[in-house]
Design an enzyme around this catalytic site. Structure first.
Site, PDB file in Angstrom:
ATOM      1  N   CYS A 189       6.901 -12.849   2.151  1.00 39.57           N
ATOM      2  CA  CYS A 189       7.044 -11.688   3.032  1.00 39.57           C
ATOM      3  C   CYS A 189       5.869 -11.651   3.991  1.00 39.57           C
ATOM      4  O   CYS A 189       4.733 -11.877   3.590  1.00 39.57           O
ATOM      5  CB  CYS A 189       7.060 -10.411   2.198  1.00 39.57           C
ATOM      6  SG  CYS A 189       7.186  -8.933   3.215  1.00 39.57           S
ATOM      7  N   ASP A 212      16.083  -8.992 -15.678  1.00 41.33           N
ATOM      8  CA  ASP A 212      14.880  -8.624 -14.915  1.00 41.33           C
ATOM      9  C   ASP A 212      15.280  -8.372 -13.467  1.00 41.33           C
ATOM     10  O   ASP A 212      16.355  -8.776 -13.028  1.00 41.33           O
ATOM     11  CB  ASP A 212      13.800  -9.711 -15.022  1.00 41.33           C
ATOM     12  CG  ASP A 212      12.396  -9.133 -14.825  1.00 41.33           C
ATOM     13  OD1 ASP A 212      12.278  -7.931 -14.492  1.00 41.33           O
ATOM     14  OD2 ASP A 212      11.413  -9.869 -14.998  1.00 41.33           O
ATOM     15  N   ASP A 213      14.375  -7.698 -12.733  1.00 47.92           N
ATOM     16  CA  ASP A 213      14.706  -7.326 -11.355  1.00 47.92           C
ATOM     17  C   ASP A 213      14.619  -8.512 -10.407  1.00 47.92           C
ATOM     18  O   ASP A 213      15.358  -8.604  -9.452  1.00 47.92           O
ATOM     19  CB  ASP A 213      13.775  -6.212 -10.874  1.00 47.92           C
ATOM     20  CG  ASP A 213      12.346  -6.703 -10.780  1.00 47.92           C
ATOM     21  OD1 ASP A 213      11.731  -6.944 -11.834  1.00 47.92           O
ATOM     22  OD2 ASP A 213      11.852  -6.896  -9.653  1.00 47.92           O
ATOM     23  N   CYS A 240      12.956  -2.784   4.172  1.00 49.78           N
ATOM     24  CA  CYS A 240      12.690  -3.808   3.143  1.00 49.78           C
ATOM     25  C   CYS A 240      13.570  -3.609   1.911  1.00 49.78           C
ATOM     26  O   CYS A 240      13.423  -2.621   1.184  1.00 49.78           O
ATOM     27  CB  CYS A 240      11.224  -3.726   2.738  1.00 49.78           C
ATOM     28  SG  CYS A 240      10.826  -4.740   1.323  1.00 49.78           S
ATOM     29  N   SER A 296      10.551  -3.106 -15.279  1.00 54.64           N
ATOM     30  CA  SER A 296      11.254  -3.421 -14.030  1.00 54.64           C
ATOM     31  C   SER A 296      12.748  -3.676 -14.207  1.00 54.64           C
ATOM     32  O   SER A 296      13.527  -3.413 -13.296  1.00 54.64           O
ATOM     33  CB  SER A 296      10.582  -4.616 -13.353  1.00 54.64           C
ATOM     34  OG  SER A 296      10.460  -5.685 -14.276  1.00 54.64           O
ATOM     35  N   CYS A 306       0.831  -1.212   0.000  1.00 44.94           N
ATOM     36  CA  CYS A 306       0.000   0.000   0.000  1.00 44.94           C
ATOM     37  C   CYS A 306       0.862   1.257   0.000  1.00 44.94           C
ATOM     38  O   CYS A 306       2.065   1.204   0.211  1.00 44.94           O
ATOM     39  CB  CYS A 306      -0.889   0.015   1.236  1.00 44.94           C
ATOM     40  SG  CYS A 306      -1.896  -1.459   1.366  1.00 44.94           S
ATOM     41  N   CYS A 355      13.038 -12.302   2.229  1.00 48.62           N
ATOM     42  CA  CYS A 355      12.579 -12.984   1.004  1.00 48.62           C
ATOM     43  C   CYS A 355      13.747 -13.649   0.286  1.00 48.62           C
ATOM     44  O   CYS A 355      13.543 -14.559  -0.522  1.00 48.62           O
ATOM     45  CB  CYS A 355      11.843 -12.009   0.090  1.00 48.62           C
ATOM     46  SG  CYS A 355      12.726 -10.477  -0.240  1.00 48.62           S
ATOM     47  N   ASN A 374       0.439   1.342   5.752  1.00 45.60           N
ATOM     48  CA  ASN A 374       1.201   0.508   4.819  1.00 45.60           C
ATOM     49  C   ASN A 374       2.062  -0.431   5.649  1.00 45.60           C
ATOM     50  O   ASN A 374       2.803   0.009   6.519  1.00 45.60           O
ATOM     51  CB  ASN A 374       2.081   1.410   3.940  1.00 45.60           C
ATOM     52  CG  ASN A 374       3.060   0.620   3.069  1.00 45.60           C
ATOM     53  OD1 ASN A 374       4.121   1.134   2.737  1.00 45.60           O
ATOM     54  ND2 ASN A 374       2.735  -0.593   2.701  1.00 45.60           N
ATOM     55  N   GLY A 375       1.961  -1.725   5.350  1.00 49.20           N
ATOM     56  CA  GLY A 375       2.746  -2.717   6.096  1.00 49.20           C
ATOM     57  C   GLY A 375       1.845  -3.813   6.603  1.00 49.20           C
ATOM     58  O   GLY A 375       0.642  -3.837   6.308  1.00 49.20           O
ATOM     59  N   CYS A 424      16.002  -5.659   5.838  1.00 50.98           N
ATOM     60  CA  CYS A 424      15.355  -6.967   5.923  1.00 50.98           C
ATOM     61  C   CYS A 424      15.463  -7.566   4.518  1.00 50.98           C
ATOM     62  O   CYS A 424      15.005  -6.972   3.556  1.00 50.98           O
ATOM     63  CB  CYS A 424      13.879  -6.837   6.307  1.00 50.98           C
ATOM     64  SG  CYS A 424      12.987  -8.411   6.147  1.00 50.98           S
ATOM     65  N   GLY A 465      -0.461   0.375  -5.046  1.00 50.61           N
ATOM     66  CA  GLY A 465      -1.739  -0.293  -4.798  1.00 50.61           C
ATOM     67  C   GLY A 465      -2.803   0.176  -5.755  1.00 50.61           C
ATOM     68  O   GLY A 465      -2.968   1.375  -5.966  1.00 50.61           O
ATOM     69  N   TYR A 514      12.206  -3.908  -6.391  1.00 51.10           N
ATOM     70  CA  TYR A 514      11.021  -3.921  -7.263  1.00 51.10           C
ATOM     71  C   TYR A 514       9.974  -2.850  -6.967  1.00 51.10           C
ATOM     72  O   TYR A 514       9.459  -2.222  -7.876  1.00 51.10           O
ATOM     73  CB  TYR A 514      10.358  -5.302  -7.192  1.00 51.10           C
ATOM     74  CG  TYR A 514       9.026  -5.351  -7.903  1.00 51.10           C
ATOM     75  CD1 TYR A 514       8.969  -5.473  -9.294  1.00 51.10           C
ATOM     76  CD2 TYR A 514       7.828  -5.236  -7.204  1.00 51.10           C
ATOM     77  CE1 TYR A 514       7.753  -5.482  -9.956  1.00 51.10           C
ATOM     78  CE2 TYR A 514       6.607  -5.240  -7.868  1.00 51.10           C
ATOM     79  CZ  TYR A 514       6.569  -5.369  -9.240  1.00 51.10           C
ATOM     80  OH  TYR A 514       5.384  -5.371  -9.896  1.00 51.10           O
TER      81      TYR A 514
HETATM   82  P1  AMP Z   1       7.308 -14.582 -11.873  1.00 53.41           P
HETATM   83  O1  AMP Z   1       8.718 -15.043 -11.665  1.00 53.41           O
HETATM   84  O2  AMP Z   1       6.675 -15.102 -13.089  1.00 53.41           O
HETATM   85  O3  AMP Z   1       6.465 -14.878 -10.674  1.00 53.41           O
HETATM   86  O4  AMP Z   1       7.328 -13.009 -12.017  1.00 53.41           O
HETATM   87  C1  AMP Z   1       8.479 -12.250 -11.936  1.00 53.41           C
HETATM   88  C2  AMP Z   1       8.152 -10.853 -12.379  1.00 53.41           C
HETATM   89  O5  AMP Z   1       7.202 -10.268 -11.483  1.00 53.41           O
HETATM   90  C3  AMP Z   1       9.353  -9.909 -12.406  1.00 53.41           C
HETATM   91  O6  AMP Z   1       9.323  -9.285 -13.674  1.00 53.41           O
HETATM   92  C4  AMP Z   1       9.108  -8.873 -11.337  1.00 53.41           C
HETATM   93  O7  AMP Z   1       9.338  -7.574 -11.830  1.00 53.41           O
HETATM   94  C5  AMP Z   1       7.646  -9.015 -10.996  1.00 53.41           C
HETATM   95  N1  AMP Z   1       7.383  -9.022  -9.543  1.00 53.41           N
HETATM   96  C6  AMP Z   1       8.178  -9.409  -8.541  1.00 53.41           C
HETATM   97  N2  AMP Z   1       7.541  -9.302  -7.345  1.00 53.41           N
HETATM   98  C7  AMP Z   1       6.303  -8.845  -7.599  1.00 53.41           C
HETATM   99  C8  AMP Z   1       5.164  -8.530  -6.797  1.00 53.41           C
HETATM  100  N3  AMP Z   1       5.175  -8.701  -5.462  1.00 53.41           N
HETATM  101  N4  AMP Z   1       4.057  -8.056  -7.419  1.00 53.41           N
HETATM  102  C9  AMP Z   1       4.029  -7.910  -8.760  1.00 53.41           C
HETATM  103  N5  AMP Z   1       5.053  -8.205  -9.581  1.00 53.41           N
HETATM  104  C10 AMP Z   1       6.190  -8.659  -9.021  1.00 53.41           C
END
Ligand code: AMP
Length: 487
Positions: free
Chosen positions: A408, A371-372, A257, A309, A17, A462, A118-119, A459, A43, A263
């Site tokens: 988390c 990717d992130d 966090c 991302s 949030c 994850c 938020n939290g 933290c 959110g 992300y």
């Molecule tokens: P997946 O591995 O298919 O579950 O999705 C990974 C992708 O979801 C990556 O591109 C991240 O940028 C994105 N992602 C990671 N955590 C979240 C989250 N909590 N909510 C939405 N997207 C996320």
């Protein structure tokens, strides 16, 4: 929407949030609206604003949907007053969404009080059970209502005293904005899990307004100046006599966090004292450095991000590796919540409607895709399939964070542990699952070095499974983290 479409475009989990607060501005509702608009990424399920009008009464507008869907000129005009708080809430399923929309309000001994949170409070179930046994009535399933009940139990005319007494009982994550008829309060748990920042805005009349927000990108939009973070364990408030601050008695080691940097937060925000964009770029640079050191820097032609991302990390990777950065995947930014499906099944429609790999860039190329994070692996799998279908000769996946191994419990809605692919599978078998020629993650030491800004204090549960608090049985809940607590 079909399962695959809803999963890949909207995903089954969402952000946490976002909260805002405004004090001493004749346009309090509009500034809140704009601030919420800036933190909409935190959110998308519901949005709400509460103001306090000239007679000391609260005015409220809450609804399901995006900020621009919930408010219009008429509702913002109706939200009269010089002080406001606001909230955006992420999506969940199966709970009464409207009852959980925030800010939450109650008329207490010391007047009307509204809270935006938020939290996630990890001992909310315990407290809720105790309060219910004592006769308390709960309307919502979220943990935020617990805060209002705890405040209500302390009979002092001083709201900050009541709030402090209530907050000392909580464990877990909370970044709050609270509005009474006399003050705006901002409070942050002693671990400092979630971000919360303080800013000021010059009013036309030479006076200044105070602004509180989850992220500094909200200040940028409304022209406010960043002052500082609300400290972990701090209760800050402003009233007719000016600004004040106290520290909670409970002291904890800071545990902000790390996933905010990976992300959640917007890249143009300063979070926990550091530029999110800078951290992500540095994480990508370190990922390339790690590849170099370990002999994994491939003989490749291009570095491409998964948009949006992976963009800053792909830039960092490209700079360090000397490999050209290209936009090999183009994102359609206009995907709404629902769309009319094609009559005939189109392969990978759910991903394609959002992300379109470019054959002109990828054909015949050996590509590093950045990717992130990788959570369940299902999105990466689909993306890599498309990249290959667009003609890429080799596809090497690089993740600018360590493997996600734990859910988390502090406000990030992650899938249950069994769905976190890295919690049970090796890097090699994940590479196979997603269809990558090779897969490498940034190690935790590298990510921690990228977030040096505040000298540790993160933290990373994850990624390392080390939870800074007791989990009060939440880890035994098969659904993993649930922000909507139904005790
Ligand atoms: P997946 O591995 O298919 O579950 O999705 C990974 C992708 O979801 C990556 O591109 C991240 O940028 C994105 N992602 C990671 N955590 C979240 C989250 N909590 N909510 C939405 N997207 C996320």
């Amino acid at each position: 929407m079909s399962e695959s479409v809803s999963e890949s475009v909207e995903r089954t989990w969402k952000d946490e949030c976002g909260v805002v607060g405004v004090w001493n501005n004749e346009h309090a509702s509009r500034l809140s609206y704009l601030s919420l608009y800036a933190i909409q990424h935190r959110g998308q399920e519901s949005a709400g604003i509460v103001t306090v009008d000239a007679s000391g009464e609260h005015r409220v507008q809450k609804g399901l949907g995006l900020v621009q869907e919930v408010f219009d000129d008429v509702s913002l005009d109706r939200l009269a007053g010089r002080a406001a708080i606001g909230h955006v809430r992420y999506s969940t399923t199966g709970v009464n969404q409207m009852a959980n929309a925030q800010p939450m309000q109650a008329n207490l001994f010391n007047g009307p009080v509204a809270v935006a949170h938020n939290g996630n409070i990890v001992n909310a179930n315990e407290i809720k059970k105790r309060l219910k046994e004592d006769g308390a009535i709960f309307h919502a399933t979220s943990d935020t209502e617990v805060i209002l009940h705890l405040v209500a139990r302390h009979h002092s005319s001083n709201l900050v005293e009541c709030l402090q007494a209530g907050l000392e009982e909580l464990d877990g994550a909370y970044s709050l904005t609270v509005l009474s008829h006399q003050s705006l309060i901002a409070a942050r748990d002693p671990y400092g899990f979630r971000p919360l920042v303080l800013g000021t805005l010059k009013n036309g009349d030479g006076e200044k307004s105070w602004i509180v927000a989850s992220e500094t990108c909200a200040f940028d939009l409304i022209g406010a100046q960043f002052v500082r973070e609300i400290e972990p364990g701090e209760i800050w408030w402003v009233d007719a006599s000016g600004e004040h601050s106290i520290k909670m008695k409970k002291k904890r080691e800071r545990a902000s966090c790390i996933f905010e940097h990976v992300y959640f937060a917007r890249p143009d925000s300063i979070v926990f004292g550091q530029s999110v964009y800078g951290v992500r770029k540095e994480a990508g640079r370190r990922l390339a450095e790690q590849d170099e050191k370990e002999g994994f820097l491939k003989d490749v032609d291009l570095v491409i991000p998964v948009p949006d991302s992976g963009v800053p990390s792909a830039l960092g990777y490209s700079v360090q590796s000397g490999k050209p950065f290209e936009l090999g995947i183009i994102r359609n930014h206009y995907i709404g919540r629902t769309f009319i499906q094609p009559h005939q099944a189109i392969r990978d429609f759910g991903v394609k409607i959002k992300l379109n790999p470019q054959t002109s860039v990828l054909s015949g190329k050996r590509v590093v895709v950045i990717d992130d994070s990788l959570v369940r692996g299902t999105t990466s799998k689909k993306i890599l399939q498309l990249v290959r279908a667009a003609g890429a000769k080799e596809v090497h996946l690089r993740i600018a964070a360590p493997p996600t191994i734990g859910p988390c419990y502090y406000g990030v809605d992650t899938p249950e542990k069994s769905q976190l692919i890295a919690s049970s599978q090796s890097v090699e078998s994940i590479a196979k699952f997603v269809g990558a020629d090779s897969l490498r993650y940034l190690d935790l030491a590298g990510l921690k070095e990228a977030v040096q800004g505040q000298n540790g204090g993160y933290c990373a549960a994850c990624f390392d499974g080390k939870y800074p608090t007791d989990l009060f049985g939440l880890d035994r809940n098969p659904k993993g983290h649930l922000r909507g607590i139904d005790a």
